[in-house]
Design an enzyme around this catalytic site. Structure first.
Site, PDB file in Angstrom:
ATOM      1  N   LEU A   1       0.796  -1.229   0.000  1.00 18.08           N
ATOM      2  CA  LEU A   1       0.000   0.000   0.000  1.00 18.08           C
ATOM      3  C   LEU A   1       0.830   1.281   0.000  1.00 18.08           C
ATOM      4  O   LEU A   1       0.385   2.307   0.509  1.00 18.08           O
ATOM      5  CB  LEU A   1      -0.956  -0.013   1.207  1.00 18.08           C
ATOM      6  CG  LEU A   1      -1.958  -1.168   1.215  1.00 18.08           C
ATOM      7  CD1 LEU A   1      -2.815  -1.148   2.469  1.00 18.08           C
ATOM      8  CD2 LEU A   1      -2.829  -1.134  -0.037  1.00 18.08           C
TER       9      LEU A   1
ATOM     10  N   HIS B   1      -4.306  -5.940  -9.197  1.00 17.99           N
ATOM     11  CA  HIS B   1      -5.298  -4.900  -8.910  1.00 17.99           C
ATOM     12  C   HIS B   1      -6.688  -5.530  -8.919  1.00 17.99           C
ATOM     13  O   HIS B   1      -7.013  -6.286  -9.839  1.00 17.99           O
ATOM     14  CB  HIS B   1      -5.204  -3.785  -9.962  1.00 17.99           C
ATOM     15  CG  HIS B   1      -6.140  -2.652  -9.684  1.00 17.99           C
ATOM     16  ND1 HIS B   1      -5.926  -1.752  -8.660  1.00 17.99           N
ATOM     17  CD2 HIS B   1      -7.310  -2.292 -10.265  1.00 17.99           C
ATOM     18  CE1 HIS B   1      -6.932  -0.887  -8.636  1.00 17.99           C
ATOM     19  NE2 HIS B   1      -7.777  -1.188  -9.602  1.00 17.99           N
TER      20      HIS B   1
END
Ligand code: GRF
Length: 215
Positions: free
Chosen positions: A92, A111
């Protein structure tokens, strides 16, 4: 066959990490997991990787003055472990062009949407809000633009009437766990080549990964 020494970058849960580790245990898999690295020392996945006896490293972004200092520190660890290839799996932190260019063609990301739709966060909520009937996931090579880059593999799932972000996300996640190992296999074996924005030569060993699977 020399197996590519692969580092998995995580920030939390690490379920895609688990799928990659399991795949890399298979005979003839062209990559080995040589390191699991996290920017969060307390990441759940890091604890599991350690328990599995894998090499792990925590490089806590909070102790660095800026992104480049943080990344230089990660790069040192990667060099120590003689890493050839990186898989971002729920990592992240945004990476700088400096780091991304250093690993150009040697770094994948997963993703939770069918790119180029739904770049960014909260993909399942946004897909439901838009009323799309097909959603899914994408593994792509990392380029400096966020959630862009040549696509190696995608899988689609249906969106059902009673879906919540959680139920849809869980359906997508099951597909993530299928296509990430497939994409790593394709990229690490040299079976595919990148031409512009396209990845060519992918003959899926798992043809289902490219189609709408049953619910
Ligand atoms: C996955 O949905 C992945 O697509 C996204 O972040 C999530 C990470 O989950 N990039 P996990 O840590 O692999 O379980």
């Amino acid at each position: 066959m020399r197996r590519l020494r692969t580092a998995i970058f995580i920030s939390g849960r690490g379920s895609n990490m688990d799928a990659l580790i399991a795949a890399a245990r298979e005979k003839d898999f062209p990559a080995e997991i040589a390191l699991v690295m996290s920017n969060r020392p307390e990441a759940e996945g890091l604890v599991r990787a350690k328990a599995m006896g894998l090499a792990t490293a925590a490089v806590d972004h909070k102790i660095y003055a800026g992104r480049e200092e943080f990344e230089r520190s990660m790069q040192q660890v990667l060099e120590t472990y003689r890493i050839d290839f990186i898989c971002l799996a729920g990592f992240l932190r945004l990476l700088t062009p400096w780091f991304i260019n250093l690993w150009s063609g040697r770094m994948l990301n997963i993703h939770p949407a069918l790119l180029p739709s739904y770049r960014g966060l909260h993909t399942h909520e946004r897909a439901l809000a838009d009323g799309v009937k097909i959603h899914g996931c994408t593994v792509h090579f990392v380029v400096p633009q966020m959630d862009e880059g040549p696509i190696v593999a995608q899988a689609a799932v249906p969106v059902l009437d009673d879906d919540t972000p959680e139920s849809l996300g869980a359906r997508v996640l099951r597909q993530e766990h299928r296509i990430y190992p497939l994409a790593l296999r394709l990229a690490a074996s040299g079976a595919v080549r990148v031409e512009g924005n396209r990845v060519l030569g992918a003959v899926p060993t798992d043809p289902g990964a490219m189609t709408v699977p049953a619910v």
